[in-house]
Design an enzyme around this catalytic site. Structure first.
Site, PDB file in Angstrom:
ATOM      1  N   HIS A 126       1.002  -0.740   0.215  1.00 34.86           N
ATOM      2  CA  HIS A 126      -0.093   0.280   0.141  1.00 34.86           C
ATOM      3  C   HIS A 126       0.982   1.285  -0.270  1.00 34.86           C
ATOM      4  O   HIS A 126       1.022   2.226  -0.648  1.00 34.86           O
ATOM      5  CB  HIS A 126      -0.632   0.193   0.829  1.00 34.86           C
ATOM      6  N   LYS A 145     -15.657  -7.805   5.784  1.00 38.59           N
ATOM      7  CA  LYS A 145     -14.728  -8.292   6.470  1.00 38.59           C
ATOM      8  C   LYS A 145     -14.303  -8.256   7.356  1.00 38.59           C
ATOM      9  O   LYS A 145     -14.529  -7.305   8.305  1.00 38.59           O
ATOM     10  CB  LYS A 145     -13.592  -7.532   5.582  1.00 38.59           C
ATOM     11  N   ARG A 184      -2.230  -5.869  -8.276  1.00 38.35           N
ATOM     12  CA  ARG A 184      -1.457  -6.832  -7.637  1.00 38.35           C
ATOM     13  C   ARG A 184      -0.945  -8.283  -9.351  1.00 38.35           C
ATOM     14  O   ARG A 184      -0.065  -7.969  -9.239  1.00 38.35           O
ATOM     15  CB  ARG A 184      -1.546  -7.367  -6.641  1.00 38.35           C
ATOM     16  N   SER A 202      -3.009  -8.544   3.186  1.00 38.74           N
ATOM     17  CA  SER A 202      -3.333  -8.375   4.428  1.00 38.74           C
ATOM     18  C   SER A 202      -3.585  -9.430   4.829  1.00 38.74           C
ATOM     19  O   SER A 202      -3.187  -9.720   5.878  1.00 38.74           O
ATOM     20  CB  SER A 202      -4.371  -6.638   4.498  1.00 38.74           C
TER      21      SER A 202
HETATM   22  N1  COA Z   1       0.349  -4.228  -2.066  1.00 39.05           N
HETATM   23  C1  COA Z   1      -0.329  -4.858  -1.190  1.00 39.05           C
HETATM   24  N2  COA Z   1      -1.761  -5.456  -1.410  1.00 39.05           N
HETATM   25  C2  COA Z   1      -2.794  -5.157  -1.137  1.00 39.05           C
HETATM   26  C3  COA Z   1      -2.296  -3.479  -2.510  1.00 39.05           C
HETATM   27  C4  COA Z   1      -1.082  -3.417  -2.757  1.00 39.05           C
HETATM   28  N3  COA Z   1      -0.894  -2.432  -3.222  1.00 39.05           N
HETATM   29  N4  COA Z   1      -3.738  -2.614  -2.960  1.00 39.05           N
HETATM   30  C5  COA Z   1      -4.418  -4.415  -2.521  1.00 39.05           C
HETATM   31  N5  COA Z   1      -3.982  -5.228  -1.333  1.00 39.05           N
HETATM   32  C6  COA Z   1      -4.802  -5.981  -0.868  1.00 39.05           C
HETATM   33  C7  COA Z   1      -5.109  -5.662   0.463  1.00 39.05           C
HETATM   34  O1  COA Z   1      -3.739  -6.175   1.671  1.00 39.05           O
HETATM   35  C8  COA Z   1      -6.618  -6.467   0.672  1.00 39.05           C
HETATM   36  O2  COA Z   1      -6.176  -7.841   1.552  1.00 39.05           O
HETATM   37  P1  COA Z   1      -7.270  -8.410   2.531  1.00 39.05           P
HETATM   38  O3  COA Z   1      -8.198  -9.237   0.722  1.00 39.05           O
HETATM   39  O4  COA Z   1      -6.184  -9.653   2.358  1.00 39.05           O
HETATM   40  O5  COA Z   1      -7.464  -7.697   3.229  1.00 39.05           O
HETATM   41  C9  COA Z   1      -6.591  -6.530  -0.723  1.00 39.05           C
HETATM   42  O6  COA Z   1      -5.628  -6.069  -1.948  1.00 39.05           O
HETATM   43  C10 COA Z   1      -7.965  -5.876  -1.248  1.00 39.05           C
HETATM   44  O7  COA Z   1      -8.225  -5.096  -0.470  1.00 39.05           O
HETATM   45  P2  COA Z   1      -8.796  -3.239  -0.025  1.00 39.05           P
HETATM   46  O8  COA Z   1      -8.056  -2.963  -1.139  1.00 39.05           O
HETATM   47  O9  COA Z   1      -8.416  -3.127   1.021  1.00 39.05           O
HETATM   48  O10 COA Z   1      -9.923  -2.524  -0.715  1.00 39.05           O
HETATM   49  P3  COA Z   1     -11.003  -3.905  -0.099  1.00 39.05           P
HETATM   50  O11 COA Z   1     -11.746  -5.188  -1.723  1.00 39.05           O
HETATM   51  O12 COA Z   1     -11.392  -4.723   0.955  1.00 39.05           O
HETATM   52  O13 COA Z   1     -11.599  -2.619   0.027  1.00 39.05           O
HETATM   53  C11 COA Z   1     -13.198  -0.197  -1.420  1.00 39.05           C
HETATM   54  C12 COA Z   1     -12.317  -1.969  -1.368  1.00 39.05           C
HETATM   55  C13 COA Z   1     -13.566  -0.031  -0.137  1.00 39.05           C
HETATM   56  C14 COA Z   1     -12.191   0.600  -1.913  1.00 39.05           C
HETATM   57  C15 COA Z   1     -14.979  -0.997  -1.145  1.00 39.05           C
HETATM   58  O14 COA Z   1     -15.562  -2.251  -0.926  1.00 39.05           O
HETATM   59  C16 COA Z   1     -15.765   0.005  -1.689  1.00 39.05           C
HETATM   60  O15 COA Z   1     -15.800   0.760  -1.856  1.00 39.05           O
HETATM   61  N6  COA Z   1     -16.232  -0.138  -0.105  1.00 39.05           N
HETATM   62  C17 COA Z   1     -17.783   1.137  -0.030  1.00 39.05           C
HETATM   63  C18 COA Z   1     -18.834   0.903  -0.386  1.00 39.05           C
HETATM   64  C19 COA Z   1     -18.752   0.877  -1.469  1.00 39.05           C
HETATM   65  O16 COA Z   1     -19.135   1.698  -2.182  1.00 39.05           O
HETATM   66  N7  COA Z   1     -19.491  -0.107  -2.629  1.00 39.05           N
HETATM   67  C20 COA Z   1     -19.951   0.322  -4.281  1.00 39.05           C
HETATM   68  C21 COA Z   1     -18.344   0.159  -4.794  1.00 39.05           C
HETATM   69  S1  COA Z   1     -18.955  -0.970  -6.308  1.00 39.05           S
END
Ligand code: COA
Length: 162
Positions: free
Chosen positions: A19, A43, A92, A130
């Protein structure tokens, strides 16, 4: 001059060097980035939103171009509220693409003025998530070099209590 603001949303449970790499490179494109921790009901989190925000703050070491915040509800509403136009997401692997494509398209459908910028995660971190960090740490495995020192320390504390 109008400031170029982007929102970098995610669960950040916890923040990793993957990140931080996206954040650092994003700062070459934007004047200010708001790291927005999502309350993600789907989650089960290890760290509370408050703890995650604190870990991010400690990891960015007072960088004045970065703000740390949290949000509930739709991302598009949050982006509008903070007067931003762009959202940053890290990719990724190909497997990330489908989900990200759906989210970005849905967000675009909800707000035509919002754009998602995708950045490739650097080769040193593309295998991290994560979830895997937490799994390794829970079995006392080494995650140093993949997460900031403070995150490593807090993971050890969390799992020592369990
Ligand atoms: N390097 C390493 N790991 C990374 C990374 C990077 N550059 N980018 C993402 N990741 C990992 C994260 O650690 C995470 O791992 P995990 O699933 O094991 O926890 C995974 O990739 C994806 O997680 P994250 O980037 O946190 O996204 P998310 O899917 O948990 O959340 C939101 C995405 C919060 C942006 C999305 O759910 C959201 O917008 N929610 C609000 C509600 C909404 O508007 N919904 C409509 C959307 S259509």
């Amino acid at each position: 001059m109008k400031k170029n603001i982007a929102v970098y949303p995610g669960s950040f449970d916890p923040i990793t060097y993957g990140h931080l790499d996206i954040l650092k490179r994003g700062l070459e494109l934007f004047d200010k980035i708001i790291v927005a921790v999502a309350y993600n009901v789907d989650k089960r989190a290890l760290f509370t939103v408050k703890e995650r925000m604190e870990l991010i703050r400690e990891s960015i070491k007072g960088n004045s171009h970065v703000e740390v915040d949290s949000f509930e509800g739709l991302l598009v509403d949050y982006v509008k509220k903070v007067n931003a136009r762009f959202v940053i997401r890290g990719l990724r692997a190909m497997s990330d693409f489908e989900n990200e494509f759906q989210m970005a398209s849905m967000n675009r459908n909800l707000n035509k003025d919002m754009d998602t910028i995708f950045m490739m995660t650097s080769k040193d971190y593309f295998f991290i998530s994560s979830r895997t960090i937490k799994e390794v740490a829970s079995f006392n495995g080494c995650v140093s070099g993949l997460v900031p020192e403070i995150v490593d320390k807090k993971l050890k504390e969390k799992f020592a209590k369990k």
